[in-house]
Scaffold this motif. Structure first.
Motif, short mmCIF file in Angstrom:
data_model
loop_
_atom_site.label_atom_id
_atom_site.label_comp_id
_atom_site.label_asym_id
_atom_site.label_seq_id
_atom_site.Cartn_x
_atom_site.Cartn_y
_atom_site.Cartn_z
N LEU A 78 1.37 -1.48 -0.31
CA LEU A 78 -0.10 -0.12 -0.05
C LEU A 78 0.78 1.18 0.09
O LEU A 78 1.93 1.44 0.76
CB LEU A 78 -0.87 0.25 1.18
CG LEU A 78 -1.91 -1.06 1.32
CD1 LEU A 78 -2.73 -1.06 2.34
CD2 LEU A 78 -3.09 -1.21 0.27
N ARG A 79 0.56 2.19 -0.41
CA ARG A 79 1.10 3.82 -0.61
C ARG A 79 0.56 3.85 0.73
O ARG A 79 0.20 4.03 1.92
CB ARG A 79 0.36 4.66 -1.08
CG ARG A 79 0.71 4.85 -2.45
CD ARG A 79 0.32 5.88 -3.66
NE ARG A 79 -1.43 5.72 -3.05
CZ ARG A 79 -2.11 5.75 -3.86
NH1 ARG A 79 -2.02 6.97 -5.42
NH2 ARG A 79 -3.46 6.39 -3.78
N GLU A 88 0.15 6.80 2.49
CA GLU A 88 -1.11 7.22 3.21
C GLU A 88 -2.64 5.93 2.98
O GLU A 88 -3.25 5.92 4.69
CB GLU A 88 -2.05 8.61 2.18
CG GLU A 88 -3.21 9.34 2.36
CD GLU A 88 -3.76 9.84 1.30
OE1 GLU A 88 -3.09 10.24 1.34
OE2 GLU A 88 -4.92 10.29 1.79
N THR A 89 -2.75 5.06 2.17
CA THR A 89 -3.24 4.13 2.26
C THR A 89 -3.20 3.38 3.41
O THR A 89 -4.14 2.58 4.29
CB THR A 89 -3.10 2.82 1.56
OG1 THR A 89 -3.38 3.97 -0.35
CG2 THR A 89 -4.65 2.13 0.77
N THR A 128 -4.49 4.18 6.81
CA THR A 128 -5.34 4.56 7.05
C THR A 128 -5.99 3.31 7.47
O THR A 128 -6.55 3.22 7.94
CB THR A 128 -6.36 5.66 5.48
OG1 THR A 128 -5.99 6.49 5.41
CG2 THR A 128 -8.22 4.80 6.18
N ALA A 129 -5.48 2.46 6.26
CA ALA A 129 -6.07 0.90 6.80
C ALA A 129 -5.48 0.52 8.10
O ALA A 129 -6.23 -0.52 8.86
CB ALA A 129 -5.07 0.23 5.77
N LEU A 130 -3.90 0.30 8.65
CA LEU A 130 -4.12 0.44 9.36
C LEU A 130 -4.60 0.83 10.81
O LEU A 130 -5.28 0.21 12.28
CB LEU A 130 -2.17 0.43 9.89
CG LEU A 130 -1.15 -0.46 9.22
CD1 LEU A 130 -0.25 0.45 9.40
CD2 LEU A 130 -1.41 -2.03 9.87
N ARG A 169 -6.85 9.16 -8.06
CA ARG A 169 -6.99 8.78 -7.05
C ARG A 169 -7.17 7.33 -6.63
O ARG A 169 -7.08 5.86 -5.84
CB ARG A 169 -6.44 9.66 -5.41
CG ARG A 169 -5.50 10.27 -6.11
CD ARG A 169 -4.86 11.41 -5.02
NE ARG A 169 -4.71 10.19 -3.77
CZ ARG A 169 -3.52 10.07 -3.26
NH1 ARG A 169 -2.20 11.08 -4.10
NH2 ARG A 169 -3.09 9.63 -2.32
N THR A 193 -7.16 3.39 -5.53
CA THR A 193 -7.01 2.69 -4.21
C THR A 193 -7.89 1.07 -4.23
O THR A 193 -7.77 1.02 -4.07
CB THR A 193 -7.74 4.39 -3.68
OG1 THR A 193 -5.69 4.94 -4.07
CG2 THR A 193 -7.59 3.45 -2.32
N THR A 205 -5.44 -1.15 -5.52
CA THR A 205 -4.72 -1.94 -4.91
C THR A 205 -5.10 -2.41 -3.81
O THR A 205 -4.51 -3.42 -3.58
CB THR A 205 -3.79 -0.45 -4.13
OG1 THR A 205 -3.39 0.46 -5.18
CG2 THR A 205 -3.08 -0.47 -3.54
N GLN A 224 0.81 -0.47 -7.69
CA GLN A 224 1.27 0.05 -6.33
C GLN A 224 1.76 -1.72 -5.60
O GLN A 224 2.10 -1.97 -5.13
CB GLN A 224 0.87 0.66 -6.05
CG GLN A 224 0.55 0.85 -4.18
CD GLN A 224 2.17 1.04 -4.53
OE1 GLN A 224 2.26 2.71 -4.96
NE2 GLN A 224 2.12 0.69 -2.71
N ALA A 225 0.00 -2.20 -5.82
CA ALA A 225 -0.57 -3.32 -5.02
C ALA A 225 0.94 -5.02 -5.15
O ALA A 225 0.10 -5.79 -4.50
CB ALA A 225 -1.59 -3.82 -4.78
N GLU A 248 -11.73 8.59 -0.74
CA GLU A 248 -10.81 7.65 -0.34
C GLU A 248 -10.36 7.16 0.77
O GLU A 248 -10.49 5.99 0.65
CB GLU A 248 -9.48 8.43 -1.08
CG GLU A 248 -8.55 7.26 -1.93
CD GLU A 248 -7.14 8.18 -2.10
OE1 GLU A 248 -7.20 9.06 -2.68
OE2 GLU A 248 -6.07 7.63 -1.83
N THR A 249 -11.02 7.96 1.59
CA THR A 249 -10.08 7.73 2.49
C THR A 249 -11.62 6.54 3.78
O THR A 249 -11.19 5.65 3.90
CB THR A 249 -9.80 8.88 4.10
OG1 THR A 249 -9.39 9.45 3.33
CG2 THR A 249 -9.46 8.21 5.36
N THR A 261 -10.87 2.67 1.90
CA THR A 261 -9.70 2.29 2.52
C THR A 261 -10.08 2.18 4.04
O THR A 261 -9.93 0.47 4.46
CB THR A 261 -8.65 3.04 2.57
OG1 THR A 261 -8.05 3.77 0.97
CG2 THR A 261 -7.18 2.50 3.21
N ALA A 262 -11.20 2.88 5.26
CA ALA A 262 -11.00 2.91 6.01
C ALA A 262 -12.38 1.73 6.62
O ALA A 262 -12.02 0.26 7.15
CB ALA A 262 -11.70 3.81 6.94
N SER A 315 -10.80 -1.91 4.90
CA SER A 315 -9.89 -2.53 6.29
C SER A 315 -10.32 -2.57 7.03
O SER A 315 -10.09 -3.56 8.58
CB SER A 315 -8.97 -2.01 6.91
OG SER A 315 -7.85 -1.49 7.41
#
Lengths: 235, 235
Positions: free
Chosen positions: A221-222, A224-225, A228-230, B91, B95, B98, B137-138, B224-225, B228-229, B232
């Protein structure tokens, strides 16, 4: 901007502010406010409440403000991040503030390019500006503390153990490690590495300071991603 | 770029590719490759493996490739997203790719501005380009399916129930709703609203299609956040 954040210098009386900068432009262009409209406001590091537009002129607006609501709780967390490349830094400060991180420590690491430390995005006023954008997004008022540590070893050996003491210490690191824990109830110290990851020496030293490696799956992950994910997994 | 993704057109033999575009420039400028170096590669929608640089010229490189590794598993998910503003779209595609989303449905909603549908970022070739950046990326090879639904009601009434059937249906929505579930073991259909959220009529209709509202706390996240949130937390 889901919250208009007010600085002490905006106040012309205890319940009155005048705005003429980016926030004034945003109020007009995005919210299209008129006299009598109400907006959500917050006092930096203070309470949140409502503002009513009293006076609207070509270059400034005067608002009547009142405050009665506490900002949302922060996460019980110290986040230690290897400095990412400059183009990622601005959004990272915003995201960290949006997610409710109270303390961010930016750390050097073997795979951090020296040039990353030269970026203007690490200037205190630029950091503050991006933190404020993140707080406005989330509807929070309290600025995270940002600490810059340019030397890995003295920080991890001398200062990190006291920070991590009494918390669950974690290092996000790909590999054959336990999965990142979920729904943790205690305070956490979390370290996230640079692109390319921590080197083994760094993982060892972080371990001696009380931080154990955890992984988040095969996907890379980037930063920033990953942040957020962690955080969404842990809290 | 943690994985160099290869298209069918790159192959000059079953085990040989020639590159001359963005990927060639990246190999030279970022990785600084030389003849004999190895790189991780993947075949779009196929296996991953290794490439060895055989020939390096001013404008192109020839690689010997072999493939032996399956890409990582996708999430068992259909993600339904109200179309975000154009500057967030690029983005977002990255994401989503990813994070391992296999199917993304971009949907209209009352609070989606009509102008958002005009953006060039919704052109198929631009979508594909950004999905590929996210896969690189991933370290994944499999392109997510992207479906565009410009009409909310016919999609939610006529097609969404069949998509949601047999899955855990969720709508991310701020308010007095149950917290987003964690560590879900079954397939999920998740809908995430626009800036400003779904309107009550939309939440009702999504509910009739089998999607129940869940919330992620008081903080308002950028789309986007939020994606991801939520992912996850759920997986």
């Amino acid at each position: 901007m889901n919250l208009l954040l007010l600085e002490e210098a905006d106040f012309i009386a205890a319940d009155r502010v005048v705005l003429a900068d980016r926030r004034f432009v945003h109020m007009q262009d995005v919210h299209g406010v008129a006299v009598g409209d109400t907006l959500r406001v917050g006092r930096i590091n203070g309470l949140m409440g409502l503002a009513t537009v009293q006076r609207l002129e070509r270059h400034e607006a005067e608002l009547h403000v009142s405050f009665d609501q506490a900002p949302p709780a922060k996460l019980p967390l110290t986040l230690v991040l290897a400095v990412p490349r400059p183009k990622m830094l601005r959004r990272l400060f915003q995201t960290v503030a949006t997610l409710g991180v109270p303390r961010l420590i930016l750390l050097n690491s073997y795979k951090v390019e020296k040039s990353f430390w030269q970026t203007p995005f690490l200037q205190p006023d630029v950091i503050r500006e991006n933190l404020i954008l993140g707080l406005e997004q989330a509807r929070d008022t309290v600025l995270p503390e940002v600490i810059i540590e340019k030397r890995f070893k003295p920080f991890v050996e001398d200062r990190l153990p006291a920070i991590a003491e009494g918390t669950l210490g974690l290092v996000g690191h790909p590999g054959d490690y336990p999965a990142c824990p979920r729904a943790v109830e205690q305070a956490v110290t979390l370290a996230i590495g640079p692109e390319g990851g921590w080197i083994p020496y760094e993982v060892d030293l972080l371990g001696k300071a009380g931080l154990a490696p955890v992984q988040l799956g095969a996907r890379i992950l980037r930063v920033e991603t990953a942040v957020t994910a962690l955080l969404s997994r842990i809290f």
